[in-house]
Design a protein around this motif. Structure first.
Motif, PDB file in Angstrom:
ATOM      1  N   VAL A   1       0.841  -1.197   0.000  1.00 17.89           N
ATOM      2  CA  VAL A   1       0.000   0.000   0.000  1.00 17.89           C
ATOM      3  C   VAL A   1       0.880   1.252   0.000  1.00 17.89           C
ATOM      4  O   VAL A   1       2.088   1.183   0.219  1.00 17.89           O
ATOM      5  CB  VAL A   1      -0.946   0.020   1.231  1.00 17.89           C
ATOM      6  CG1 VAL A   1      -1.953  -1.105   1.149  1.00 17.89           C
ATOM      7  CG2 VAL A   1      -0.133  -0.088   2.529  1.00 17.89           C
ATOM      8  N   THR A   2       0.248   2.377  -0.257  1.00 17.10           N
ATOM      9  CA  THR A   2       0.852   3.727  -0.235  1.00 17.10           C
ATOM     10  C   THR A   2       2.242   3.774  -0.886  1.00 17.10           C
ATOM     11  O   THR A   2       2.386   3.485  -2.055  1.00 17.10           O
ATOM     12  CB  THR A   2       0.921   4.257   1.227  1.00 17.10           C
ATOM     13  OG1 THR A   2       1.696   3.361   2.021  1.00 17.10           O
ATOM     14  CG2 THR A   2      -0.464   4.385   1.804  1.00 17.10           C
ATOM     15  N   THR A   3       3.271   4.139  -0.119  1.00 17.75           N
ATOM     16  CA  THR A   3       4.598   4.398  -0.674  1.00 17.75           C
ATOM     17  C   THR A   3       5.183   3.191  -1.387  1.00 17.75           C
ATOM     18  O   THR A   3       5.753   3.324  -2.473  1.00 17.75           O
ATOM     19  CB  THR A   3       5.569   4.855   0.435  1.00 17.75           C
ATOM     20  OG1 THR A   3       4.996   5.971   1.124  1.00 17.75           O
ATOM     21  CG2 THR A   3       6.915   5.258  -0.157  1.00 17.75           C
ATOM     22  N   ASP A   4       5.053   2.018  -0.793  1.00 17.49           N
ATOM     23  CA  ASP A   4       5.609   0.806  -1.410  1.00 17.49           C
ATOM     24  C   ASP A   4       4.931   0.507  -2.742  1.00 17.49           C
ATOM     25  O   ASP A   4       5.577   0.139  -3.717  1.00 17.49           O
ATOM     26  CB  ASP A   4       5.452  -0.396  -0.474  1.00 17.49           C
ATOM     27  CG  ASP A   4       6.343  -0.293   0.758  1.00 17.49           C
ATOM     28  OD1 ASP A   4       7.286   0.520   0.724  1.00 17.49           O
ATOM     29  OD2 ASP A   4       6.082  -1.009   1.736  1.00 17.49           O
ATOM     30  N   ARG A  39       3.498   2.696  -4.693  1.00 16.47           N
ATOM     31  CA  ARG A  39       3.915   3.725  -5.653  1.00 16.47           C
ATOM     32  C   ARG A  39       5.280   3.397  -6.250  1.00 16.47           C
ATOM     33  O   ARG A  39       5.518   3.609  -7.433  1.00 16.47           O
ATOM     34  CB  ARG A  39       3.944   5.105  -4.993  1.00 16.47           C
ATOM     35  CG  ARG A  39       2.579   5.671  -4.684  1.00 16.47           C
ATOM     36  CD  ARG A  39       2.578   7.203  -4.691  1.00 16.47           C
ATOM     37  NE  ARG A  39       3.533   7.775  -3.763  1.00 16.47           N
ATOM     38  CZ  ARG A  39       3.248   8.093  -2.501  1.00 16.47           C
ATOM     39  NH1 ARG A  39       2.034   7.877  -2.022  1.00 16.47           N
ATOM     40  NH2 ARG A  39       4.159   8.638  -1.728  1.00 16.47           N
ATOM     41  N   TYR A  96       5.267  11.359  -9.190  1.00 16.92           N
ATOM     42  CA  TYR A  96       4.246  10.449  -8.640  1.00 16.92           C
ATOM     43  C   TYR A  96       4.800   9.664  -7.452  1.00 16.92           C
ATOM     44  O   TYR A  96       4.134   9.509  -6.430  1.00 16.92           O
ATOM     45  CB  TYR A  96       3.781   9.489  -9.725  1.00 16.92           C
ATOM     46  CG  TYR A  96       2.945   8.336  -9.215  1.00 16.92           C
ATOM     47  CD1 TYR A  96       1.619   8.534  -8.821  1.00 16.92           C
ATOM     48  CD2 TYR A  96       3.482   7.056  -9.105  1.00 16.92           C
ATOM     49  CE1 TYR A  96       0.853   7.486  -8.342  1.00 16.92           C
ATOM     50  CE2 TYR A  96       2.724   6.002  -8.624  1.00 16.92           C
ATOM     51  CZ  TYR A  96       1.409   6.214  -8.240  1.00 16.92           C
ATOM     52  OH  TYR A  96       0.666   5.173  -7.760  1.00 16.92           O
ATOM     53  N   GLY A 122       2.712  11.240  -4.922  1.00 12.85           N
ATOM     54  CA  GLY A 122       1.490  10.449  -5.029  1.00 12.85           C
ATOM     55  C   GLY A 122       0.448  11.015  -5.963  1.00 12.85           C
ATOM     56  O   GLY A 122      -0.737  10.669  -5.873  1.00 12.85           O
ATOM     57  N   LYS A 123       0.874  11.876  -6.891  1.00 16.32           N
ATOM     58  CA  LYS A 123      -0.089  12.410  -7.850  1.00 16.32           C
ATOM     59  C   LYS A 123       0.526  12.415  -9.253  1.00 16.32           C
ATOM     60  O   LYS A 123       1.732  12.575  -9.419  1.00 16.32           O
ATOM     61  CB  LYS A 123      -0.533  13.827  -7.459  1.00 16.32           C
ATOM     62  CG  LYS A 123       0.586  14.853  -7.399  1.00 16.32           C
ATOM     63  CD  LYS A 123       0.034  16.209  -6.984  1.00 16.32           C
ATOM     64  CE  LYS A 123       1.157  17.260  -6.935  1.00 16.32           C
ATOM     65  NZ  LYS A 123       0.643  18.588  -6.535  1.00 16.32           N
TER      66      LYS A 123
END
Length: 222
Positions: free
Chosen positions: A70-73, A75, A204, A208-209
């Motif tokens: 999830v999240t950072t990993d 991405r 990104y 995260g965008k």
């Protein structure tokens, strides 16, 4: 264990970037120096880039399926999957430049245009190196600035195109060679566009965008 897999993915992607950067450098060097042996080496080594891209994709899919990050990993894994595809296409364009080198047979050469092609390749090579460094250091703001350098690449492309058209009009003997100059310039321009894509993935990864950094980037239909 998962952290080790992520680090390995990170390292292997960075290695792929160095492989592509070397291919781009060698392909242009072979074209400018009329070195067909070096061009053949670029073509011969392309399978290594293709295999690395497939390996990274398979590893990424496996990590998502088994680890459900999830999240950072997540991405990081998505960034590697997407950016490695861009790198693979950059490698394909290096091969196209190498094939242009082999195709040229004693045509009239134009040193001034070859000088511009060399300078254009230098800008592209620096962009590739810096985008990969920005990825490693997760520097989103730097990635935005690197993408902005693509306008220099586009400037060279327009300049070379105009020079080639003039030369073809003035001297029919330069027509075949000029067509190759324009092709090589177009391949370098596309590589610059793919560097911009990688910069978008760096943003990104960090923020995260998804952003579009270069509205002039063209869709690759080749």
């Amino acid at each position: 264990m998962f952290e080790d897999e992520l680090k390995d993915l990170h390292v292997r992607f960075s290695e792929m970037g160095m492989m592509v950067n070397e291919a781009v450098y060698k392909s242009v060097k072979s074209f400018i120096n009329h070195d067909k042996d070096l061009a053949r080496q670029v073509i011969k080594d392309d399978h290594k880039i293709n295999e690395r891209e497939m390996d990274l994709e398979n590893r990424s899919f496996e990590m998502v399926a088994l680890q459900q990050p999830v999240t950072t990993d997540l991405r990081l894994i998505v960034t590697v999957m997407k950016a490695s595809s861009d790198l693979e296409r950059m490698g394909d364009h290096a091969v196209s430049i190498a094939k242009s080198t082999i195709r040229v047979k004693g045509n009239t050469r134009v040193p001034a245009i070859e000088k511009d092609l060399g300078e254009m390749a230098g800008v592209v090579k620096k962009m590739v190196e810096e985008s990969l460094d920005a990825y490693v250091k997760e520097q989103a703001d730097r990635a935005v600035k690197i993408a902005d350098e693509d306008h220099h690449v586009n400037h060279y492309s327009r300049k070379i195109y105009e020079q080639c058209i003039k030369n073809m009009q003035d001297d029919p003997d330069t027509v075949v060679g000029s067509m190759d100059y324009m092709l090589v310039a177009s391949y370098l321009e596309r590589i610059g566009d793919y560097v911009t894509n990688i910069c978008e993935w760096v943003v990104y990864l960090k923020k995260g965008k998804l952003v579009e950094l270069n509205s002039n980037a063209k869709e690759d239909n080749f």
